[in-house]
Design a protein around this motif. Structure first.
Motif, mmCIF file in Angstrom:
data_model
loop_
_atom_site.group_PDB
_atom_site.id
_atom_site.type_symbol
_atom_site.label_atom_id
_atom_site.label_comp_id
_atom_site.label_asym_id
_atom_site.label_seq_id
_atom_site.Cartn_x
_atom_site.Cartn_y
_atom_site.Cartn_z
ATOM 1 N N THR A 2 0.847 -1.186 0.000
ATOM 2 C CA THR A 2 0.000 0.000 0.000
ATOM 3 C C THR A 2 0.881 1.233 0.000
ATOM 4 O OG1 THR A 2 -1.698 1.240 1.222
ATOM 5 C CG2 THR A 2 -0.147 -0.057 2.518
ATOM 6 N N ASN A 3 0.358 2.328 -0.544
ATOM 7 C CA ASN A 3 1.128 3.579 -0.515
ATOM 8 C C ASN A 3 0.799 4.422 0.709
ATOM 9 O OD1 ASN A 3 -1.401 4.611 -1.052
ATOM 10 N ND2 ASN A 3 -0.936 5.251 -3.152
ATOM 11 N N GLU A 10 -5.300 9.225 -3.597
ATOM 12 C CA GLU A 10 -4.620 8.572 -4.702
ATOM 13 C C GLU A 10 -5.123 7.136 -4.831
ATOM 14 O OE1 GLU A 10 -0.133 7.194 -6.045
ATOM 15 O OE2 GLU A 10 -0.368 8.898 -4.679
ATOM 16 N N GLU A 11 -5.683 6.804 -5.978
ATOM 17 C CA GLU A 11 -6.173 5.447 -6.226
ATOM 18 C C GLU A 11 -5.356 4.830 -7.350
ATOM 19 O OE1 GLU A 11 -10.426 3.107 -6.472
ATOM 20 O OE2 GLU A 11 -10.345 5.216 -7.075
ATOM 21 N N HIS A 12 -4.833 3.646 -7.092
ATOM 22 C CA HIS A 12 -3.984 2.986 -8.082
ATOM 23 C C HIS A 12 -4.810 2.657 -9.332
ATOM 24 C CE1 HIS A 12 -1.177 0.151 -9.912
ATOM 25 N NE2 HIS A 12 -0.268 0.576 -9.050
ATOM 26 N N PRO A 13 -4.254 2.880 -10.529
ATOM 27 C CA PRO A 13 -4.989 2.558 -11.759
ATOM 28 C C PRO A 13 -5.479 1.118 -11.814
ATOM 29 C CG PRO A 13 -3.030 3.838 -12.263
ATOM 30 C CD PRO A 13 -2.955 3.512 -10.803
ATOM 31 N N ALA A 14 -4.740 0.191 -11.196
ATOM 32 C CA ALA A 14 -5.166 -1.210 -11.201
ATOM 33 C C ALA A 14 -6.443 -1.402 -10.391
ATOM 34 C CB ALA A 14 -4.055 -2.101 -10.649
ATOM 35 N N SER A 15 -6.624 -0.609 -9.352
ATOM 36 C CA SER A 15 -7.856 -0.678 -8.560
ATOM 37 C C SER A 15 -9.040 -0.161 -9.367
ATOM 38 C CB SER A 15 -7.708 0.130 -7.270
ATOM 39 O OG SER A 15 -6.705 -0.409 -6.442
ATOM 40 N N ASP A 212 -5.298 -3.433 -0.510
ATOM 41 C CA ASP A 212 -3.863 -3.598 -0.726
ATOM 42 C C ASP A 212 -3.598 -4.096 -2.140
ATOM 43 O OD1 ASP A 212 -3.189 -6.739 -0.650
ATOM 44 O OD2 ASP A 212 -4.798 -6.326 0.778
ATOM 45 N N HIS A 213 -2.397 -3.796 -2.622
ATOM 46 C CA HIS A 213 -2.069 -4.045 -4.027
ATOM 47 C C HIS A 213 -2.038 -5.538 -4.355
ATOM 48 C CE1 HIS A 213 -0.818 -2.648 -7.915
ATOM 49 N NE2 HIS A 213 0.270 -3.400 -7.914
#
Length: 329
Positions: A2-3, A10-15, A212-213
């Motif tokens: 996680t960041n 901030e939301e990860h593009p993969a999410s 989490d990623h």
């Protein structure tokens, strides 16, 4: 993993892409990714609470959606239960409420082992511009479009709306990916405007850690497996369920004729069900107990696509033996 930043910042593009993929699989326009259905329904209902709504909860609906809805009571918003699947009785109550109605229901009901009357709910809501909130955790990854007698699950794994062949603007679906896709995540899916409204009003995306990623990547892999091999997996699952039923069916102890992977035995007194659970656990067979009518309890088996026939046959032998020893059947 996680960041350390909430999704609002901030939301990860993969999410984002995973949520969109699940929404499209269900036949809907947009999606939001959450760590759990508890986060999801909390956000949904605090967003709905900003409007003059009246909430009607099926009394047998999965509890987590109800927990979110009960927050609305503190906002002086009426929250009422209705008899399980009673769309006829609900019609008059909705008309009398004088507010925008919101119906909360499961897609697939594990109690009556059938799809709920989703089509009828949508028809009831339409004149009032109401909203159907559906927890489709049980059906996602299992049911899909175009069911036939030979292929009762249908194709694609998109869930209840796909299985019923329905498209609707006034529906929003919350689903855990933990059942059909084996991933500890949840997705809220609906039309672009509805999802955008929840996203704007969200508190958990502001104050809680995002998924989490590793789980997000597992979700993408699950959808890829579903795309490539899902049909084969569901065929195998159906074969396993049919095999299981063929072994226990002659004893007359199965609760229904469903081919859904949740297979329940007939109701029995609680102490007897607990004793059966204990004896099966000793043999390495894990079951769970489902509350039924008139204080009866149903021992339940969850069949998977990766079960082997010999595993299922062993479970059936042990079950029938212990039920005979317990002098129940």
């Amino acid at each position: 993993m996680t960041n350390g930043k909430p999704a609002l910042l901030e939301e990860h593009p993969a999410s984002i892409s995973l949520a969109q993929s699940v929404a499209r699989l269900q036949g809907l326009e947009a999606g939001l990714l959450y760590p759990s259905t508890l986060h999801l329904f909390w956000d949904l209902f605090q967003s709905l609470g900003r409007r003059p709504v009246a909430v009607f909860i099926d009394r047998e609906a999965y509890p987590i959606a109800g927990w979110g809805a009960k927050w609305l009571n503190g906002q002086r918003i009426p929250v009422m239960t209705f008899s399980h699947g009673d769309h006829r009785g609900l019609k008059g109550r909705i008309k009398a409420s004088g507010r925008m109605p919101v119906i909360i229901t499961d897609g697939w009901c594990t109690h009556c082992e059938s799809v709920m009357p989703i089509r009828q709910y949508l028809e009831i809501l339409s004149p009032h511009k109401g909203l159907l909130v559906m927890d489709d955790t049980q059906a996602l990854g299992i049911l899909g479009q175009g069911p036939t007698p030979d292929l009762p699950y249908g194709r694609g794994g998109g869930g209840t709306l796909r299985w019923l062949g329905l498209q609707a603007e006034n529906v929003i679906i919350g689903s855990s990916l933990a059942k059909g896709f084996g991933t500890p995540l949840a997705v809220l899916a609906g039309s672009h405007p509805r999802i955008a409204k929840v996203k704007k009003d969200s508190l958990t995306r502001q104050h809680c850690s995002p998924p989490d990623h590793a789980s997000v990547m597992a979700g993408h892999r699950a959808l890829l497996i579903n795309q490539k091999y899902g049909h084969r997996c569901r065929e195998r699952l159906l074969s396993n369920v049919q095999f299981f039923r063929s072994k226990l069916g002659p004893y007359g102890i199965l609760d229904s004729n469903t081919t859904f992977p949740l297979q329940k035995l007939g109701g029995m007194p609680g102490p007897l069900a607990q004793q059966l659970q204990l004896e099966l656990d000793k043999a390495g067979i894990r079951i769970f107990l489902v509350a039924g009518a008139r204080e009866q309890v149903h021992p339940a088996f969850l069949i998977r696509a990766d079960h082997r026939f010999e595993d299922l046959a062993h479970a059936c032998r042990i079950t029938s033996r212990h039920l005979n020893c317990l002098n129940h059947y």
